[in-house]
Design a protein around this motif. Sequence first.
Motif, mmCIF file in Angstrom:
data_model
loop_
_atom_site.group_PDB
_atom_site.id
_atom_site.type_symbol
_atom_site.label_atom_id
_atom_site.label_comp_id
_atom_site.label_asym_id
_atom_site.label_seq_id
_atom_site.Cartn_x
_atom_site.Cartn_y
_atom_site.Cartn_z
ATOM 1 N N GLN A 65 -37.993 -4.636 -1.244
ATOM 2 C CA GLN A 65 -38.716 -4.266 -2.465
ATOM 3 C C GLN A 65 -40.240 -4.260 -2.193
ATOM 4 O OE1 GLN A 65 -36.726 -3.747 -5.373
ATOM 5 N NE2 GLN A 65 -34.975 -4.093 -4.025
ATOM 6 N N HIS A 158 -29.651 -13.963 -5.167
ATOM 7 C CA HIS A 158 -29.536 -12.930 -4.131
ATOM 8 C C HIS A 158 -28.318 -13.215 -3.263
ATOM 9 C CE1 HIS A 158 -30.547 -11.155 -0.074
ATOM 10 N NE2 HIS A 158 -30.368 -10.110 -0.852
ATOM 11 N N LYS A 162 -20.038 -16.700 -4.250
ATOM 12 C CA LYS A 162 -18.785 -16.915 -3.509
ATOM 13 C C LYS A 162 -17.817 -17.741 -4.352
ATOM 14 C CE LYS A 162 -20.500 -14.595 -0.301
ATOM 15 N NZ LYS A 162 -21.507 -14.908 0.651
ATOM 16 N N ARG A 175 -32.982 -17.219 -4.682
ATOM 17 C CA ARG A 175 -33.904 -17.091 -3.543
ATOM 18 C C ARG A 175 -34.759 -18.345 -3.390
ATOM 19 N NH1 ARG A 175 -34.694 -11.822 -0.816
ATOM 20 N NH2 ARG A 175 -33.695 -10.200 -2.025
ATOM 21 N N HIS A 454 -24.553 -0.050 -6.016
ATOM 22 C CA HIS A 454 -23.561 -1.104 -5.916
ATOM 23 C C HIS A 454 -22.332 -0.867 -6.797
ATOM 24 C CE1 HIS A 454 -21.591 -5.015 -5.916
ATOM 25 N NE2 HIS A 454 -22.251 -5.280 -4.812
ATOM 26 N N SER A 511 -17.337 -6.900 0.333
ATOM 27 C CA SER A 511 -17.891 -7.950 1.200
ATOM 28 C C SER A 511 -17.245 -9.296 0.862
ATOM 29 C CB SER A 511 -19.391 -8.064 0.942
ATOM 30 O OG SER A 511 -19.593 -8.459 -0.405
HETATM 31 FE FE1 DHE Z 1 -29.654 -8.162 0.006
HETATM 32 C C1 DHE Z 1 -26.421 -9.311 0.009
HETATM 33 C C2 DHE Z 1 -30.049 -9.350 3.174
HETATM 34 C C3 DHE Z 1 -32.833 -6.918 0.093
HETATM 35 C C4 DHE Z 1 -29.315 -7.085 -3.195
HETATM 36 N N1 DHE Z 1 -28.457 -9.126 1.343
HETATM 37 C C5 DHE Z 1 -27.175 -9.560 1.108
HETATM 38 C C6 DHE Z 1 -26.735 -10.320 2.236
HETATM 39 C C7 DHE Z 1 -27.763 -10.356 3.135
HETATM 40 C C8 DHE Z 1 -28.841 -9.586 2.567
HETATM 41 C C9 DHE Z 1 -27.787 -11.051 4.490
HETATM 42 C C10 DHE Z 1 -25.365 -10.943 2.388
HETATM 43 C C11 DHE Z 1 -25.408 -12.318 1.806
HETATM 44 C C12 DHE Z 1 -24.136 -12.737 1.112
HETATM 45 O O1 DHE Z 1 -23.550 -11.919 0.385
HETATM 46 O O2 DHE Z 1 -23.746 -13.889 1.250
HETATM 47 N N2 DHE Z 1 -31.160 -8.083 1.411
HETATM 48 C C13 DHE Z 1 -31.083 -8.598 2.642
HETATM 49 C C14 DHE Z 1 -32.289 -8.276 3.386
HETATM 50 O O3 DHE Z 1 -32.538 -8.613 4.568
HETATM 51 C C15 DHE Z 1 -33.133 -7.436 2.533
HETATM 52 C C16 DHE Z 1 -33.195 -6.018 3.143
HETATM 53 C C17 DHE Z 1 -34.583 -7.947 2.449
HETATM 54 C C18 DHE Z 1 -34.739 -9.185 1.609
HETATM 55 O O4 DHE Z 1 -35.434 -9.080 0.607
HETATM 56 O O5 DHE Z 1 -34.161 -10.216 1.912
HETATM 57 C C19 DHE Z 1 -32.350 -7.458 1.237
HETATM 58 N N3 DHE Z 1 -30.846 -7.180 -1.317
HETATM 59 C C20 DHE Z 1 -32.109 -6.794 -1.087
HETATM 60 C C21 DHE Z 1 -32.690 -6.142 -2.239
HETATM 61 O O6 DHE Z 1 -33.860 -5.683 -2.329
HETATM 62 C C22 DHE Z 1 -31.633 -6.066 -3.266
HETATM 63 C C23 DHE Z 1 -31.241 -4.599 -3.473
HETATM 64 C C24 DHE Z 1 -32.096 -6.638 -4.616
HETATM 65 C C25 DHE Z 1 -32.274 -8.137 -4.623
HETATM 66 O O7 DHE Z 1 -31.389 -8.803 -5.143
HETATM 67 O O8 DHE Z 1 -33.277 -8.596 -4.075
HETATM 68 C C26 DHE Z 1 -30.500 -6.829 -2.592
HETATM 69 N N4 DHE Z 1 -28.133 -8.170 -1.328
HETATM 70 C C27 DHE Z 1 -28.205 -7.672 -2.608
HETATM 71 C C28 DHE Z 1 -26.907 -7.852 -3.253
HETATM 72 C C29 DHE Z 1 -26.061 -8.465 -2.315
HETATM 73 C C30 DHE Z 1 -26.871 -8.675 -1.135
HETATM 74 C C31 DHE Z 1 -26.550 -7.402 -4.676
HETATM 75 C C32 DHE Z 1 -24.581 -8.848 -2.475
HETATM 76 C C33 DHE Z 1 -23.726 -7.628 -2.278
HETATM 77 C C34 DHE Z 1 -22.237 -7.890 -2.337
HETATM 78 O O9 DHE Z 1 -21.522 -7.073 -2.932
HETATM 79 O O10 DHE Z 1 -21.762 -8.881 -1.748
#
Ligand code: DHE
Length: 512
Positions: A65, A158, A162, A175, A454, A511
């Motif tokens: 973001q 984030h 689980k 976070r 999603h 996932s």
């Molecule tokens: Fe995620 C899951 C990493 C940015 C929404 N994201 C995950 C997981 C990881 C990850 C390692 C699996 C963890 C788990 O499910 O236990 N995400 C990262 C990043 O490295 C990244 C690119 C940068 C960061 O900010 O950390 C990133 N992620 C985002 C976003 O910008 C999103 C779109 C909005 C937010 O929430 O910040 C976002 N991430 C999500 C979502 C999941 C996710 C909704 C779970 C998805 C699922 O169906 O399991």
Amino acid sequence: MKLLLFILLIPLVVNANPVYKKHCAECHGIDRLGNTGPALLPENLSRLRKDKANIVIKQGSIATQMPAFGDKISDAQIQTLVDYIYTPLPEIPTMGMKEIKATHVIHHPIDSLPDKPIFTADPLNLFLVVELGDHHATVLDGDKLEPIHRFKTRFALHGGPKYSSDGRFVYLASRDGWISKFDMYNLKTVAEIRAGINTRNLAVSADNKYVMVGNYLPHSLVILDARNLSPVKVIEAKDSLGKSSRISAVYVAPPRHSFIAAMKDIKEVWEIPYSDKANSLPVYLGPMHDYRQDSGEYSLIDTREFPIRRIKLDGFLDDFFFDKNYLHLIGAARDGVKGQVINMIIGRKIAEIDLPGMPHLGSGITWDYQDIPVLATPNLKEGIVSVIDMRTWKTIKKIKTLGPGFFMRSHENSKYAWVDVFFGPNKDAVHIIDKQTLEIVKTMRPTKGKTSAHVEFDRYGKYALLSIWDMDGELVIYDAATLKEIKRIPMHKPSGKYNVYNKTRLSSGTSH
Ligand code: DHE
């Protein structure tokens, strides 16, 4: 605890760089300890060179973001920001066993709550929908497609929540390090604890005994007792030379009775068994393993000590996932070109895969394409879905999409896989791919101009639920076979949605 942390941080807040205060503090925290964005401290920036940091501030960071600031602040101001974030803090607040313990709250002892649902909906077909807009979550009946409860969560959840294996409890990570345990039967948050300052994600052991939390800050893994979240052990993440690391992600590998954690700043993956059943696993006792040192007696592992098996890698891993049998770990790095395939028995890389655009690997899914087991994942840097043969690890097809996507989902009972276009001018589009022809058969724009992202299916694969990622957002529900829209439910920036059955039965379309 909160007050103590605040008093400790007063000097950091008062002395913060004014440009940082104006443009960065909201997401990265006025104290640089992270908020919705990651902590910005030299300890957490070891993989980013200063000149690269300058470019990130100017141009933004793909697939996060993080926006571009090049047209808002001057080059000189950007340089002061770079110098500022690479300056060590006089003190980083400690988050060890004592501090974690001090945050622990039990809202409702489990024994005081009935072990039957207080509603008539099928408890296995519930969805938890995270609403990022106002930090709430909605429990949704997956048959009637109606919300049955909405509750306040911690700030900025984030990663995937689980479930316990029976689906009664769900564990959520924010976070800023808060872990909450929610009772889906009684619709109550039962316990909470702060396990980190800047947290990555959590995993729950398949025997429902432990929760493991992976942190960016401090550099630690924290093991909690899954019953009431009381802390069991804090493991510092560092290599044998003492170099410490953020945790990229931690997942559970049920058939291996272990947690697997990837390190972001050291080239290692750790396997940490949580049950004595891990003793019966075949493991190559070669130079890569570090369990028993020289004894070679794998069967003597005392898992209560949570021993660490260090698997050495060629490169860093930012995220990873597993094949169906948890025999292979497939990982990728943000700055890498190739993905790595690690065989978990021998504990080393056996293949590389072509993943040019950095996948959000947790979003990869698998299915059988004309009898070939395939893995498919969107890429965060390029508008392509990579489809990879899991026998040879070769790319079968790159499906061109209208832009980089974040999430890909399907279900065993659906002939389609859905993938979003999260970034760019087509962020309102979602593609539907036929799993047997690997062709896009339909592209929809559920709400023109608003990000659609999603998808998650109900337990039967009958409905597909999609988020309109906006403060005035909606959940759009489709008939998964006819692809016709069925209904919309208004929500505040709905992000992930998590179906109890699909998650607890490890559906290959989602996932875990
Ligand atoms: Fe995620 C899951 C990493 C940015 C929404 N994201 C995950 C997981 C990881 C990850 C390692 C699996 C963890 C788990 O499910 O236990 N995400 C990262 C990043 O490295 C990244 C690119 C940068 C960061 O900010 O950390 C990133 N992620 C985002 C976003 O910008 C999103 C779109 C909005 C937010 O929430 O910040 C976002 N991430 C999500 C979502 C999941 C996710 C909704 C779970 C998805 C699922 O169906 O399991």
